[in-house]
Design an enzyme around this catalytic site. Structure first.
Site, PDB file in Angstrom:
ATOM      1  N   ARG A   1      -0.395  -8.551  -3.456  1.00 39.80           N
ATOM      2  CA  ARG A   1      -0.419  -7.457  -2.485  1.00 39.80           C
ATOM      3  C   ARG A   1       0.409  -7.856  -1.276  1.00 39.80           C
ATOM      4  O   ARG A   1       0.323  -8.985  -0.778  1.00 39.80           O
ATOM      5  CB  ARG A   1      -1.856  -7.157  -2.064  1.00 39.80           C
ATOM      6  CG  ARG A   1      -1.956  -6.285  -0.828  1.00 39.80           C
ATOM      7  CD  ARG A   1      -3.321  -5.670  -0.609  1.00 39.80           C
ATOM      8  NE  ARG A   1      -3.578  -5.387   0.785  1.00 39.80           N
ATOM      9  CZ  ARG A   1      -2.975  -4.447   1.515  1.00 39.80           C
ATOM     10  NH1 ARG A   1      -2.054  -3.671   0.960  1.00 39.80           N
ATOM     11  NH2 ARG A   1      -3.286  -4.269   2.791  1.00 39.80           N
TER      12      ARG A   1
ATOM     13  N   ASP B   1      -0.912  -4.500  13.957  1.00 40.41           N
ATOM     14  CA  ASP B   1      -1.555  -4.117  15.207  1.00 40.41           C
ATOM     15  C   ASP B   1      -2.625  -5.146  15.537  1.00 40.41           C
ATOM     16  O   ASP B   1      -2.958  -5.996  14.696  1.00 40.41           O
ATOM     17  CB  ASP B   1      -2.169  -2.714  15.106  1.00 40.41           C
ATOM     18  CG  ASP B   1      -3.214  -2.614  14.002  1.00 40.41           C
ATOM     19  OD1 ASP B   1      -4.408  -2.638  14.319  1.00 40.41           O
ATOM     20  OD2 ASP B   1      -2.833  -2.532  12.814  1.00 40.41           O
TER      21      ASP B   1
ATOM     22  N   ARG C   1       6.283  -0.320   9.950  1.00 38.11           N
ATOM     23  CA  ARG C   1       5.392  -0.786   8.871  1.00 38.11           C
ATOM     24  C   ARG C   1       6.034  -0.567   7.509  1.00 38.11           C
ATOM     25  O   ARG C   1       5.801  -1.322   6.568  1.00 38.11           O
ATOM     26  CB  ARG C   1       4.041  -0.080   8.964  1.00 38.11           C
ATOM     27  CG  ARG C   1       3.206  -0.508  10.156  1.00 38.11           C
ATOM     28  CD  ARG C   1       1.779  -0.005  10.065  1.00 38.11           C
ATOM     29  NE  ARG C   1       1.668   1.433  10.168  1.00 38.11           N
ATOM     30  CZ  ARG C   1       1.599   2.110  11.310  1.00 38.11           C
ATOM     31  NH1 ARG C   1       1.657   1.457  12.463  1.00 38.11           N
ATOM     32  NH2 ARG C   1       1.485   3.420  11.318  1.00 38.11           N
TER      33      ARG C   1
ATOM     34  N   ARG D   1       1.666  11.251  -8.811  1.00 41.50           N
ATOM     35  CA  ARG D   1       1.053  11.360  -7.481  1.00 41.50           C
ATOM     36  C   ARG D   1       1.935  10.739  -6.387  1.00 41.50           C
ATOM     37  O   ARG D   1       1.442  10.336  -5.338  1.00 41.50           O
ATOM     38  CB  ARG D   1      -0.343  10.726  -7.455  1.00 41.50           C
ATOM     39  CG  ARG D   1      -1.344  11.413  -8.356  1.00 41.50           C
ATOM     40  CD  ARG D   1      -2.652  10.634  -8.418  1.00 41.50           C
ATOM     41  NE  ARG D   1      -3.606  11.296  -9.305  1.00 41.50           N
ATOM     42  CZ  ARG D   1      -4.704  11.920  -8.900  1.00 41.50           C
ATOM     43  NH1 ARG D   1      -5.004  11.968  -7.619  1.00 41.50           N
ATOM     44  NH2 ARG D   1      -5.516  12.493  -9.766  1.00 41.50           N
TER      45      ARG D   1
ATOM     46  N   SER E   1      -0.181  -4.473   5.360  1.00 38.82           N
ATOM     47  CA  SER E   1      -0.315  -4.611   6.807  1.00 38.82           C
ATOM     48  C   SER E   1      -1.769  -4.898   7.153  1.00 38.82           C
ATOM     49  O   SER E   1      -2.681  -4.627   6.374  1.00 38.82           O
ATOM     50  CB  SER E   1       0.155  -3.335   7.511  1.00 38.82           C
ATOM     51  OG  SER E   1      -0.579  -2.214   7.047  1.00 38.82           O
TER      52      SER E   1
ATOM     53  N   GLY F   1       0.823  -1.203   0.000  1.00 40.53           N
ATOM     54  CA  GLY F   1       0.000   0.000   0.000  1.00 40.53           C
ATOM     55  C   GLY F   1       0.855   1.250   0.000  1.00 40.53           C
ATOM     56  O   GLY F   1       0.583   2.219  -0.719  1.00 40.53           O
TER      57      GLY F   1
ATOM     58  N   ARG G   1       7.243   1.877   0.993  1.00 42.84           N
ATOM     59  CA  ARG G   1       7.613   0.471   1.167  1.00 42.84           C
ATOM     60  C   ARG G   1       8.074  -0.096  -0.164  1.00 42.84           C
ATOM     61  O   ARG G   1       9.001  -0.906  -0.211  1.00 42.84           O
ATOM     62  CB  ARG G   1       6.448  -0.348   1.718  1.00 42.84           C
ATOM     63  CG  ARG G   1       6.865  -1.768   2.149  1.00 42.84           C
ATOM     64  CD  ARG G   1       5.674  -2.583   2.632  1.00 42.84           C
ATOM     65  NE  ARG G   1       5.068  -1.970   3.794  1.00 42.84           N
ATOM     66  CZ  ARG G   1       3.769  -2.022   4.078  1.00 42.84           C
ATOM     67  NH1 ARG G   1       2.944  -2.658   3.264  1.00 42.84           N
ATOM     68  NH2 ARG G   1       3.299  -1.454   5.153  1.00 42.84           N
TER      69      ARG G   1
END
Length: 236
Positions: free
Chosen positions: A89, A207, A220, A45, A92, A22, A26
């Site tokens: 994908r 989490d 993350r 973007r 997290s 996402g 990362r």
């Protein structure tokens, strides 16, 4: 050809398999840490995408952004206009059960959602969509070879991050058997159905809604390496 959201003109610079976190940072971390001969393929973007090689294999890694509308746009353009065959994908998730601990890796067998994404796309009226089984099987074999435990099960793809009823997850866990929550995979799986392509989802528990433990933003971005290594070593 370039799309409204991906600036790359040359399809040959995108691999047939794309790893999709996402967080675009990362994606940048994975490219800089694991890939060789890296070329940046997108910056529109600030949704960074990179292609390089990993152990001699061509790999693309690109951010998806947060939520189903965002991954819905990027994954569809990759499948439809850039001839990508498989998207994994790597994201997290929040645990819905105390059987999952921070940093545990989860493989989505399917994604349940309240979302109307698949229906609006004209793909399916179902609320539960499956990952591509043959890709999941290869991911599990890779994880086994690497000695990394993986929890496989149903996940919850939610349109809402902040729910007014904070205990609603308990009912979802009980009724849908969803072991954790994220916000993208249902749309990814719908797009794979729409285009006849392959999709899978590996998650790291960041989490817990049960214990209220949580990782930091930096963790993350940079510390979910087990999930990354499973995806990178999976040969599709």
């Amino acid at each position: 050809m370039a799309t409204p959201h991906i600036e790359l003109q040359d399809n040959n610079l995108i691999a047939k398999t794309v790893l999709m976190p996402g967080d675009p940072l990362r994606a940048k971390f994975i490219a800089e840490t694991y890939l060789k001969d890296v070329v940046q393929i997108n910056g529109v973007r600030n949704m960074f995408g990179y292609t390089g090689t990993y152990k001699g294999r061509k790999i693309t890694v690109m951010g998806s952004g947060m939520g189903m509308p965002s991954i819905g746009i990027y994954s569809y353009e990759l499948f439809k206009f850039y001839d990508v065959d498989t998207i994994i994908r790597i994201g997290s998730a929040g645990a819905y059960t105390d059987k999952l601990n921070l940093y545990d890796v989860v493989l989505a067998k399917n994604a349940w959602s309240e979302s109307s994404y698949a229906k609006t796309m004209g793909v399916s009226n179902k609320k539960k969509l499956a990952a591509t089984k043959k890709v999941n099987n290869k991911i599990k074999k890779t994880a086994q070879k690497l000695g990394i435990p993986v929890h496989e099960g149903t996940i919850h793809s939610s349109d809402v991050f902040y729910r007014i009823n904070g205990d609603e997850y308990k009912e979802i866990y009980e009724k849908q058997d969803a072991i954790c929550v994220e916000m993208e995979s249902f749309a990814l799986f719908a797009n794979a159905l729409a285009t006849g392509k392959n999709a899978a989802c590996l998650l790291t528990i960041s989490d817990s809604l049960v214990t209220h433990e949580a990782t930091s933003a930096e963790e993350r971005q940079n510390a979910f390496t087990k999930m990354m290594e499973i995806a990178l070593n999976t040969k599709i």
